[in-house]
Write a protein that holds these residues in place. Structure first.
Motif, PDB file in Angstrom:
ATOM      1  N   ILE A 169     -89.956  25.586 -70.194  1.00  0.00           N
ATOM      2  CA  ILE A 169     -90.119  24.160 -70.470  1.00  0.00           C
ATOM      3  C   ILE A 169     -91.420  23.941 -71.247  1.00  0.00           C
ATOM      4  O   ILE A 169     -92.482  24.426 -70.845  1.00  0.00           O
ATOM      5  CB  ILE A 169     -90.161  23.338 -69.171  1.00  0.00           C
ATOM      6  N   THR A 170     -91.341  23.208 -72.344  1.00  0.00           N
ATOM      7  CA  THR A 170     -92.524  22.812 -73.091  1.00  0.00           C
ATOM      8  C   THR A 170     -92.955  21.423 -72.628  1.00  0.00           C
ATOM      9  O   THR A 170     -92.128  20.498 -72.582  1.00  0.00           O
ATOM     10  CB  THR A 170     -92.242  22.780 -74.604  1.00  0.00           C
ATOM     11  N   VAL A 171     -94.220  21.275 -72.276  1.00  0.00           N
ATOM     12  CA  VAL A 171     -94.771  19.979 -71.878  1.00  0.00           C
ATOM     13  C   VAL A 171     -95.773  19.552 -72.949  1.00  0.00           C
ATOM     14  O   VAL A 171     -96.746  20.258 -73.215  1.00  0.00           O
ATOM     15  CB  VAL A 171     -95.449  20.045 -70.499  1.00  0.00           C
ATOM     16  N   ILE A 172     -95.513  18.422 -73.572  1.00  0.00           N
ATOM     17  CA  ILE A 172     -96.355  17.903 -74.643  1.00  0.00           C
ATOM     18  C   ILE A 172     -97.137  16.700 -74.117  1.00  0.00           C
ATOM     19  O   ILE A 172     -96.551  15.776 -73.541  1.00  0.00           O
ATOM     20  CB  ILE A 172     -95.507  17.500 -75.863  1.00  0.00           C
ATOM     21  N   VAL A 173     -98.462  16.719 -74.305  1.00  0.00           N
ATOM     22  CA  VAL A 173     -99.333  15.642 -73.830  1.00  0.00           C
ATOM     23  C   VAL A 173    -100.316  15.274 -74.931  1.00  0.00           C
ATOM     24  O   VAL A 173    -100.490  16.014 -75.903  1.00  0.00           O
ATOM     25  CB  VAL A 173    -100.112  16.073 -72.560  1.00  0.00           C
ATOM     26  N   GLY A 174    -100.984  14.157 -74.758  1.00  0.00           N
ATOM     27  CA  GLY A 174    -102.057  13.784 -75.662  1.00  0.00           C
ATOM     28  C   GLY A 174    -103.329  14.545 -75.346  1.00  0.00           C
ATOM     29  O   GLY A 174    -103.515  15.044 -74.230  1.00  0.00           O
ATOM     30  N   GLN A 175    -104.220  14.615 -76.291  1.00  0.00           N
ATOM     31  CA  GLN A 175    -105.478  15.327 -76.109  1.00  0.00           C
ATOM     32  C   GLN A 175    -106.279  14.735 -74.951  1.00  0.00           C
ATOM     33  O   GLN A 175    -107.036  15.443 -74.292  1.00  0.00           O
ATOM     34  CB  GLN A 175    -106.301  15.270 -77.394  1.00  0.00           C
ATOM     35  N   GLU A 176    -106.109  13.447 -74.692  1.00  0.00           N
ATOM     36  CA  GLU A 176    -106.849  12.795 -73.612  1.00  0.00           C
ATOM     37  C   GLU A 176    -105.970  12.517 -72.402  1.00  0.00           C
ATOM     38  O   GLU A 176    -106.124  11.511 -71.701  1.00  0.00           O
ATOM     39  CB  GLU A 176    -107.513  11.518 -74.130  1.00  0.00           C
ATOM     40  N   VAL A 177    -105.069  13.429 -72.113  1.00  0.00           N
ATOM     41  CA  VAL A 177    -104.206  13.318 -70.940  1.00  0.00           C
ATOM     42  C   VAL A 177    -105.057  13.190 -69.680  1.00  0.00           C
ATOM     43  O   VAL A 177    -106.109  13.799 -69.545  1.00  0.00           O
ATOM     44  CB  VAL A 177    -103.274  14.553 -70.850  1.00  0.00           C
ATOM     45  N   LEU A 188     -95.934  21.418 -60.174  1.00  0.00           N
ATOM     46  CA  LEU A 188     -94.522  21.656 -60.477  1.00  0.00           C
ATOM     47  C   LEU A 188     -94.277  23.051 -61.054  1.00  0.00           C
ATOM     48  O   LEU A 188     -93.151  23.381 -61.421  1.00  0.00           O
ATOM     49  CB  LEU A 188     -94.020  20.598 -61.455  1.00  0.00           C
ATOM     50  N   GLY A 189     -95.336  23.858 -61.146  1.00  0.00           N
ATOM     51  CA  GLY A 189     -95.173  25.217 -61.645  1.00  0.00           C
ATOM     52  C   GLY A 189     -95.041  25.311 -63.144  1.00  0.00           C
ATOM     53  O   GLY A 189     -94.592  26.342 -63.667  1.00  0.00           O
ATOM     54  N   LEU A 190     -95.433  24.253 -63.864  1.00  0.00           N
ATOM     55  CA  LEU A 190     -95.288  24.247 -65.320  1.00  0.00           C
ATOM     56  C   LEU A 190     -96.570  24.659 -66.034  1.00  0.00           C
ATOM     57  O   LEU A 190     -96.560  24.840 -67.247  1.00  0.00           O
ATOM     58  CB  LEU A 190     -94.850  22.856 -65.792  1.00  0.00           C
ATOM     59  N   GLY A 191     -97.678  24.774 -65.294  1.00  0.00           N
ATOM     60  CA  GLY A 191     -98.896  25.344 -65.842  1.00  0.00           C
ATOM     61  C   GLY A 191     -99.719  24.385 -66.662  1.00  0.00           C
ATOM     62  O   GLY A 191     -99.353  24.074 -67.801  1.00  0.00           O
ATOM     63  N   ARG A 192    -100.845  23.936 -66.132  1.00  0.00           N
ATOM     64  CA  ARG A 192    -101.669  22.971 -66.870  1.00  0.00           C
ATOM     65  C   ARG A 192    -102.259  23.561 -68.145  1.00  0.00           C
ATOM     66  O   ARG A 192    -102.549  22.827 -69.100  1.00  0.00           O
ATOM     67  CB  ARG A 192    -102.783  22.421 -65.963  1.00  0.00           C
TER      68      ARG A 192
END
Length: 451
Positions: A169-177, A188-192
């Motif tokens: 799974i790819t998780v896309i966030v903003g630079q200031e998440v 959730l095991g998706l890795g920060r």
């Protein structure tokens, strides 16, 4: 029981009445007195009145006066009178909100609040809601539904099969998440450290054209209310960019999602209705007691699949069992206070609460600019970022303001600049509180900046 509850009410009222005249942060002597709690546990029971006396005598002076009108740290709201009173009544009810059969009143209130909230926040009427502890758990729950949906679309049942050998799974966030969303991702095991960070503009908003092409199971996370600036990501443009790719769009709207309930600020929430899940706090701008958060998911089946559990002793309700939409089984009936807050405010009262907070933040920003200090953000909601010169001077001013006790504001570092963060979030804040706080901030800053 009647006597001890009356005494608790008397002491609580005395505490609230004393808030306007006390420093916002407790005195060093009050903090030192907390050692009085650290006694050896006695063998025999003691009277409840004595327990209450000790708790009040030692604990009340050592509290942070965040229930008052001059606390501007961490986007902490106060407790509306109706919500606080409902909290007291709910404590007496002591309901377990796990099942409809365990608490019919909570189940009924959750259903009512679901309809009210989706309408107020401009969310799809079919969206399901879960009542959780705060935005961290709301993000966790919404992203758990997202994880289920994007993996199911690729033939994988994560609740049964786990993540071993699952499609990536790819998780896309903003630079200031926000840190709470990254915490949810990690749980959730998706890795920060695996998230894909997208560049942001000068106010912390995601730049839509910088979102990478979507391939495979993907979750895109956006913000309604940057924790420093209050800015909201351009949801409509982001939704258009990921539409049709199969990506799940999640909104971290801890406080900014409430802008949708304000006619003056609703434009900031434009496009948020196109997301698949939303997370927010109720103990921020709705001003209910801690702890209270909300998660919404457009398609209830995904939330139910991610959160539901079954056992022979869990008696199925006739309409809606709350545990099917949150991580916990046993939990308190948070819908009681949310219902009370919404019922007491109405649509106009909620809008006024939000708009007044924003107007007071603007007043503080204007006063600070006029005094020659640098306001770093566009004050679009209730957040003000101000620098008092170089980083060291700014830190000294923040510490001195906190020590002064008139108000309390926290520090931050935003886009490389050290700043003080002012968050106006409480119904209890008055014009007098704003005036007194502006005077104190300018007095302290003037003393240090001219030294």
């Amino acid at each position: 029981m009647g006597h001890i509850l009356s005494e608790a009410t008397r002491r609580a009222q005395r505490y609230l009445d004393g808030l306007p005249g006390r420093p916002v942060f407790p005195a060093p002597s009050a903090l030192a007195a907390l050692n009085g709690f650290a006694t050896t546990l006695q063998e025999h029971p003691i009277e409840p009145a004595q327990v209450l006396h000790e708790l009040d005598a030692i604990g009340s002076p050592a509290t942070v006066a965040s229930a008052g009108g001059r606390y501007f740290g961490f986007v902490i709201g106060g407790s509306l009178p109706a919500a606080l009173a409902a909290n007291v009544l709910a404590a007496a009810w002591d309901q377990n909100a796990v099942l409809e059969v365990a608490s019919p009143v909570n189940a009924a209130l959750e259903k009512v609040c679901r309809g009210w909230l989706t309408s107020l926040l401009g969310l799809p009427r079919e969206a399901e809601v879960g009542f959780v502890t705060g935005a961290t758990m709301a993000n966790f729950t919404g992203l758990a539904a997202a994880r289920h949906a994007v993996l199911q679309a690729h033939g994988w049942e994560v609740e049964a099969q786990g993540l071993f050998r699952a499609p990536e799974i790819t998780v896309i966030v903003g630079q200031e998440v926000h840190a709470s969303l990254l915490k949810a991702v990690s749980m959730l095991g998706l890795g920060r450290d695996r998230v894909v960070r997208v560049p942001v503009d000068g106010q912390g908003r995601i730049v839509p054209r910088q979102i990478p092409p979507v391939e495979g199971p993907t979750i895109v996370c956006i913000q309604a209310g940057n924790v420093n600036t209050g800015a909201c990501d351009p949801a409509r443009a982001i939704a258009a960019r990921v539409h049709g790719t199969g990506a799940w769009l999640h909104v971290d709207g801890a406080f900014g999602l409430w802008a949708a309930a304000s006619p003056e600020r609703r434009h900031l929430a434009e496009g948020l209705d196109e997301a698949d899940s939303w997370a927010t706090d109720a103990h921020k701008w709705l001003n209910v007691p801690y702890d209270s958060g909300l998660v919404f998911v457009r398609e209830p089946r995904h939330l139910n699949a991610a959160m539901s559990s079954s056992a022979a002793y869990l008696i199925e309700g006739e309409t809606r069992d709350p545990h099917l939409f949150v991580p916990e089984l046993s939990r308190r009936a948070r819908a009681v206070e949310i219902w009370a807050a919404l019922r007491s405010l109405g649509t106009d009262g909620l809008a006024a609460l939000i708009e007044t907070s924003c107007a007071r933040a603007q007043r503080m920003a204007t006063a600070l600019r006029r005094a020659g200090y640098q306001v770093l953000n566009e004050v679009v909601l209730n957040q003000v970022l101000v620098a008092f010169g170089d980083p060291e001077t700014t830190r000294h001013v923040i510490a001195a303001i906190q020590k002064d006790g008139t108000c309390w504001c926290g520090g931050t570092v935003w886009q490389g600049q050290t700043a003080m963060r002012i968050s106006v979030s409480s119904w209890a804040t008055t014009d007098h509180d704003i005036n007194a706080s502006i005077e104190a901030i300018l007095r302290v800053a003037s003393d240090l900046c001219s030294a």
